[in-house]
Scaffold this active site. Structure first.
Site, PDB file in Angstrom:
ATOM      1  CB  SER A 177      -0.866  -0.011   1.260  1.00 54.87           C
ATOM      2  OG  SER A 177      -1.473   1.241   1.451  1.00 54.87           O
TER       3      SER A 177
ATOM      4  CE1 TYR B  88      -3.870  -2.487   5.085  1.00 54.44           C
ATOM      5  CE2 TYR B  88      -2.942  -0.396   4.392  1.00 54.44           C
ATOM      6  CZ  TYR B  88      -3.513  -1.615   4.080  1.00 54.44           C
ATOM      7  OH  TYR B  88      -3.716  -1.967   2.766  1.00 54.44           O
TER       8      TYR B  88
HETATM    9  N1  LIG Z   1      -8.678  -1.604  -1.215  1.00 56.02           N
HETATM   10  C1  LIG Z   1      -7.698  -0.704  -1.127  1.00 56.02           C
HETATM   11  O1  LIG Z   1      -7.921   0.535  -1.261  1.00 56.02           O
HETATM   12  C2  LIG Z   1      -6.282  -1.168  -0.895  1.00 56.02           C
HETATM   13  C3  LIG Z   1      -5.262  -0.196  -0.964  1.00 56.02           C
HETATM   14  C4  LIG Z   1      -3.953  -0.597  -0.774  1.00 56.02           C
HETATM   15  C5  LIG Z   1      -3.667  -1.928  -0.514  1.00 56.02           C
HETATM   16  N2  LIG Z   1      -4.657  -2.845  -0.431  1.00 56.02           N
HETATM   17  C6  LIG Z   1      -4.291  -4.254  -0.156  1.00 56.02           C
HETATM   18  O2  LIG Z   1      -4.766  -5.076  -1.202  1.00 56.02           O
HETATM   19  C7  LIG Z   1      -5.090  -6.389  -0.676  1.00 56.02           C
HETATM   20  C8  LIG Z   1      -6.532  -6.749  -1.037  1.00 56.02           C
HETATM   21  O3  LIG Z   1      -7.367  -5.741  -0.454  1.00 56.02           O
HETATM   22  P1  LIG Z   1      -8.951  -5.684  -0.646  1.00 56.02           P
HETATM   23  O4  LIG Z   1      -9.276  -4.249  -0.703  1.00 56.02           O
HETATM   24  O5  LIG Z   1      -9.388  -6.612  -1.701  1.00 56.02           O
HETATM   25  O6  LIG Z   1      -9.410  -6.217   0.804  1.00 56.02           O
HETATM   26  P2  LIG Z   1     -10.766  -6.934   1.284  1.00 56.02           P
HETATM   27  O7  LIG Z   1     -11.876  -6.582   0.362  1.00 56.02           O
HETATM   28  O8  LIG Z   1     -10.889  -6.609   2.733  1.00 56.02           O
HETATM   29  O9  LIG Z   1     -10.424  -8.482   1.097  1.00 56.02           O
HETATM   30  C9  LIG Z   1      -9.392  -9.044   1.877  1.00 56.02           C
HETATM   31  C10 LIG Z   1      -9.257 -10.507   1.541  1.00 56.02           C
HETATM   32  O10 LIG Z   1      -8.206 -11.047   2.366  1.00 56.02           O
HETATM   33  C11 LIG Z   1      -8.713 -12.213   2.960  1.00 56.02           C
HETATM   34  N3  LIG Z   1      -8.015 -12.567   4.198  1.00 56.02           N
HETATM   35  C12 LIG Z   1      -7.936 -11.869   5.348  1.00 56.02           C
HETATM   36  N4  LIG Z   1      -7.224 -12.566   6.242  1.00 56.02           N
HETATM   37  C13 LIG Z   1      -6.860 -13.716   5.644  1.00 56.02           C
HETATM   38  C14 LIG Z   1      -6.117 -14.861   6.045  1.00 56.02           C
HETATM   39  N5  LIG Z   1      -5.601 -14.974   7.284  1.00 56.02           N
HETATM   40  N6  LIG Z   1      -5.913 -15.854   5.154  1.00 56.02           N
HETATM   41  C15 LIG Z   1      -6.409 -15.765   3.909  1.00 56.02           C
HETATM   42  N7  LIG Z   1      -7.155 -14.740   3.464  1.00 56.02           N
HETATM   43  C16 LIG Z   1      -7.358 -13.728   4.343  1.00 56.02           C
HETATM   44  C17 LIG Z   1     -10.194 -11.938   3.177  1.00 56.02           C
HETATM   45  O11 LIG Z   1     -10.870 -13.152   3.415  1.00 56.02           O
HETATM   46  P3  LIG Z   1     -12.261 -13.233   4.287  1.00 56.02           P
HETATM   47  O12 LIG Z   1     -13.378 -12.977   3.311  1.00 56.02           O
HETATM   48  O13 LIG Z   1     -12.227 -14.619   4.818  1.00 56.02           O
HETATM   49  O14 LIG Z   1     -12.165 -12.179   5.351  1.00 56.02           O
HETATM   50  C18 LIG Z   1     -10.526 -11.305   1.829  1.00 56.02           C
HETATM   51  O15 LIG Z   1     -10.690 -12.295   0.859  1.00 56.02           O
HETATM   52  C19 LIG Z   1      -4.843  -6.299   0.834  1.00 56.02           C
HETATM   53  O16 LIG Z   1      -3.584  -6.820   1.126  1.00 56.02           O
HETATM   54  C20 LIG Z   1      -4.904  -4.816   1.110  1.00 56.02           C
HETATM   55  O17 LIG Z   1      -4.157  -4.458   2.265  1.00 56.02           O
HETATM   56  C21 LIG Z   1      -5.966  -2.489  -0.625  1.00 56.02           C
END
Ligand SMILES: NC(=O)c1ccc[n+]([C@@H]2O[C@H](COP(=O)([O-])OP(=O)(O)OC[C@H]3O[C@@H](n4cnc5c(N)ncnc54)[C@H](OP(=O)(O)O)[C@@H]3O)[C@@H](O)[C@H]2O)c1
Length: 231
Positions: A140, A155
């Site tokens: 991020s 985070y």
């Molecule tokens: N969205 C943004 O603006 C943004 C910006 C920068 C970086 N990111 C990064 O991009 C990645 C994806 O983000 P997202 O926005 O798609 O997040 P999200 O919608 O919250 O989805 C997170 C995913 O991670 C899974 N997860 C959490 N803990 C886990 C574990 N212990 N083992 C396996 N899976 C696990 C969740 O599964 P469950 O359904 O079981 O909870 C879900 O499938 C993350 O690493 C996040 O930090 C996102």
């Protein structure tokens, strides 16, 4: 289930950016292992995707789960060409470092750092055998020490640690074909990002860029949309 095409493992792929990364990799000819904590949720998403997608139970915070998934990949595909450490938790905008609940920070570290690290360790034997191995750690811009300010402590710290792992691992693998990069999807409209972020396809494309790098592409870098971010 041996395949002559490349195989990618994506963690946290039952929703958000992860499932879209799976879709975009399938479109590029990958066989995809869609990892999710709740395999029923992963199976539901996998059914919606075209091409070769296998849903597997994969909780990156659980060593046994990671080991079992890696063993399944070895047994069924005999190869792994890309690992996307996408699973991430706890965008803790409600917290401050000066009053942090360290148990909460510890839980975030278990997924955001150690989860990615243990999945790397489990799949490295296969990734090293690949002629075009790629590891993409979903980071991020909030992990940038150069720009880091107050708040969101779990985070900030866990994603900065993931960046440190990225650099260290990349340096250690420099004599191999495995390229390791930290890639931010940018602010994306998922459950974590909330409304107002960009479309999920764009965030996922930023990540997929790191998977589809050419062999002379960068390693040990920090990117968003193919452009370097400040550490
Ligand atoms: N969205 C943004 O603006 C943004 C910006 C920068 C970086 N990111 C990064 O991009 C990645 C994806 O983000 P997202 O926005 O798609 O997040 P999200 O919608 O919250 O989805 C997170 C995913 O991670 C899974 N997860 C959490 N803990 C886990 C574990 N212990 N083992 C396996 N899976 C696990 C969740 O599964 P469950 O359904 O079981 O909870 C879900 O499938 C993350 O690493 C996040 O930090 C996102």
């Amino acid at each position: 289930m041996a395949t002559s095409g490349p195989v990618a493992v994506v963690t946290g792929a039952n929703r958000g950016i992860g499932v879209e990364v799976c879709r975009q990799l399938v479109e590029r000819g990958f066989s995809v292992v869609l990892g999710s904590r709740d395999v029923a949720k992963g199976e539901r998403e996998a059914e919606q995707l075209p091409g070769s997608v296998s849903a597997r139970q994969l909780d990156v915070a659980d060593q046994g789960s990671v080991d079992a998934a890696a063993a399944w990949v070895a047994e069924h595909y005999g190869r792994c060409d890309a690992l996307v450490n996408n699973a991430g938790v706890d965008y803790d905008t409600d917290a401050m470092a000066a009053s942090a609940d360290l148990a909460r920070v510890h839980r975030a570290m278990e997924t955001n750092l150690f989860g990615a690290w243990r999945t790397c360790l489990a799949l490295l034997p296969l990734l090293r055998e690949s002629l075009h191995g790629r590891i993409v750690n979903a980071s991020s811009s909030e992990a940038s020490l150069a720009d880091m300010g107050a708040g969101t402590p779990a985070y900030h710290v866990t994603k900065a640690a993931l960046n440190a792992l990225t650099r260290t691992l990349a340096a250690e693998l420099r004599d191999s074909a495995v390229l390791v990069n930290a890639v931010s999807p940018g602010w994306t409209a998922t459950d974590m990002g909330g409304s107002g972020g960009r479309p999920i396809a764009e965030g996922a494309a930023s990540i997929v860029w790191g998977v589809t790098l050419p062999d002379d592409g960068p390693t040990g870098g920090f990117f968003q949309d193919g452009q370097p971010l400040a550490w």
